[in-house]
Scaffold this active site. Sequence first.
Site, PDB file in Angstrom:
ATOM      1  N   HIS A 141      52.105  28.081  48.169  1.00 10.33           N
ATOM      2  CA  HIS A 141      50.849  27.943  47.424  1.00 10.33           C
ATOM      3  C   HIS A 141      50.943  26.963  46.245  1.00 10.33           C
ATOM      4  O   HIS A 141      50.475  27.248  45.144  1.00 10.33           O
ATOM      5  CB  HIS A 141      50.363  29.305  46.930  1.00 10.33           C
ATOM      6  CG  HIS A 141      49.974  30.249  48.043  1.00 10.33           C
ATOM      7  ND1 HIS A 141      49.521  29.826  49.273  1.00 10.33           N
ATOM      8  CD2 HIS A 141      49.970  31.617  48.115  1.00 10.33           C
ATOM      9  CE1 HIS A 141      49.244  30.873  50.039  1.00 10.33           C
ATOM     10  NE2 HIS A 141      49.520  31.970  49.361  1.00 10.33           N
ATOM     11  N   HIS A 215      41.953  32.391  47.911  1.00 10.25           N
ATOM     12  CA  HIS A 215      42.815  33.533  48.213  1.00 10.25           C
ATOM     13  C   HIS A 215      42.180  34.863  47.818  1.00 10.25           C
ATOM     14  O   HIS A 215      42.801  35.695  47.141  1.00 10.25           O
ATOM     15  CB  HIS A 215      44.158  33.336  47.505  1.00 10.25           C
ATOM     16  CG  HIS A 215      45.330  33.943  48.203  1.00 10.25           C
ATOM     17  ND1 HIS A 215      45.484  35.296  48.364  1.00 10.25           N
ATOM     18  CD2 HIS A 215      46.405  33.371  48.788  1.00 10.25           C
ATOM     19  CE1 HIS A 215      46.615  35.529  49.005  1.00 10.25           C
ATOM     20  NE2 HIS A 215      47.192  34.380  49.275  1.00 10.25           N
ATOM     21  N   GLU A 353      42.318  33.032  54.923  1.00 10.13           N
ATOM     22  CA  GLU A 353      42.385  31.756  54.209  1.00 10.13           C
ATOM     23  C   GLU A 353      42.167  30.598  55.183  1.00 10.13           C
ATOM     24  O   GLU A 353      43.010  30.351  56.042  1.00 10.13           O
ATOM     25  CB  GLU A 353      43.747  31.628  53.522  1.00 10.13           C
ATOM     26  CG  GLU A 353      44.048  32.783  52.584  1.00 10.13           C
ATOM     27  CD  GLU A 353      45.547  33.035  52.443  1.00 10.13           C
ATOM     28  OE1 GLU A 353      46.268  32.157  51.959  1.00 10.13           O
ATOM     29  OE2 GLU A 353      45.999  34.126  52.826  1.00 10.13           O
TER      30      GLU A 353
HETATM   31  C1  BGC Z   1      50.806  34.343  52.304  1.00  8.45           C
HETATM   32  C2  BGC Z   1      51.723  35.534  52.106  1.00  8.45           C
HETATM   33  C3  BGC Z   1      51.950  35.695  50.636  1.00  8.45           C
HETATM   34  C4  BGC Z   1      50.625  35.876  49.961  1.00  8.45           C
HETATM   35  C5  BGC Z   1      50.820  35.930  48.472  1.00  8.45           C
HETATM   36  C6  BGC Z   1      49.526  34.632  51.611  1.00  8.45           C
HETATM   37  O1  BGC Z   1      48.675  33.547  51.751  1.00  8.45           O
HETATM   38  O2  BGC Z   1      50.589  34.085  53.666  1.00  8.45           O
HETATM   39  O3  BGC Z   1      52.942  35.346  52.777  1.00  8.45           O
HETATM   40  O4  BGC Z   1      52.787  36.770  50.360  1.00  8.45           O
HETATM   41  O5  BGC Z   1      49.795  34.808  50.246  1.00  8.45           O
HETATM   42  O6  BGC Z   1      50.182  36.965  47.926  1.00  8.45           O
END
Ligand code: BGC
Length: 387
Positions: A141, A215, A353
């Site tokens: 991210h 998210h 997402e």
């Molecule tokens: C990911 C997860 C990650 C989470 C974070 C998601 O987009 O795919 O692996 O733990 O984000 O909170």
Amino acid sequence: MELNRRTVLAGAAAAGVAAGTLGGTAQAAPAHHRRGGRPVREPFGTLADGTRVHRWSLENGGTRLHVLSYGGIVQSLEIPDRHGRYADVALGFDNLDDYVSSSPYFGALIGRYGNRIGGGRFTLDGTTYQLSVNDGDNSLHGGAKGFDKRVWDVEPFTEGPDTGLHLHYTSADGEMGYPGTLRAKVTYTLTRHGEWHITYEATTDKATVVNLTSHVYWNLGGEGSGTVEDHELAIAASRYTPTDTGLIPTGERARVAGTPFDFRRAKPVGRDLRAGHEQQVRAKGYDHNWVLDKGVTETPEHVATLREPRSGRTLRIATDQPGLQFYSGNFLDGTLTGTGGRTYRQGDALCLETQHFPDSPNHPDFPSTVLRPGETYRTTTVHSFGA
Ligand code: BGC
């Protein structure tokens, strides 16, 4: 391919703006909410460096949205059930400190690259870039301080029947290891039908990679109401991208048919959650990218439906993106207390997402995430609500 990412701004019409009257809501709401009017701003806290963070409130067509200038975070999103009873269906916190210290990206804008880049490294035009690594050996991210931890400039607007916010953030050349100054603009629009549109735009002054997403952790029964295993989910995808033990795609696009990953027909999230499939054990549940059958499209197309049977609340997602990360809240572990004062435990929410595939910069056969000077990255995702 990827025409949507390369559309020049001047030629791109604003998505889905319909003529009509201002939206309203069935239930009594604070005065500033009632008529889908101009968004209202209030203080939400101050960061350690003295920067003030604001919370914006907007409402239109029966949907109420609260957005923070920190991370562009959707702090709450309220929609009615079939009896008109509102609930906040997005996990979050009631204070800034919790967002800064312990948020697993609740409601946040994700950038410069949504999901993982394997080894936190990629090569573009012969140069290898080392990114900020924050998830084992990988970059997740956007790295240690991604777009979710930046303060965005927020500009409210009303346009015909729509109301919304423009959020701006400029990411410096080299930030978190990424090349190029990236000027990002995200527009949150609430339409008179209560739809929430997100349009992401970005330009760069050097070749770079970009993959922006949102998210939100959804619980259509209301945040803090318990598990989402009863939610019915449908995803228009015949394939998904299996991952290695670090949750990096192996490169394969595996068929969902005959596996727990088959959501082509709606089924409860919990039905096959404990099927013992190696991919699920690895991820502690679902945490995968679904390869949307429609591929990259010029305009948003319907890709997923989520429904909570008791309240009847429904979320429909349309996007122009090629992938959808469905994450079943596997890492929520009962250590966080949310907006309404309730604890969040494993599976108490799920994320959907819309995105390009994880680790695309290291998979030349995945749809490209490269953005070059002179091009404009532009993508739209639409959330529609019903009950
Ligand atoms: C990911 C997860 C990650 C989470 C974070 C998601 O987009 O795919 O692996 O733990 O984000 O909170």
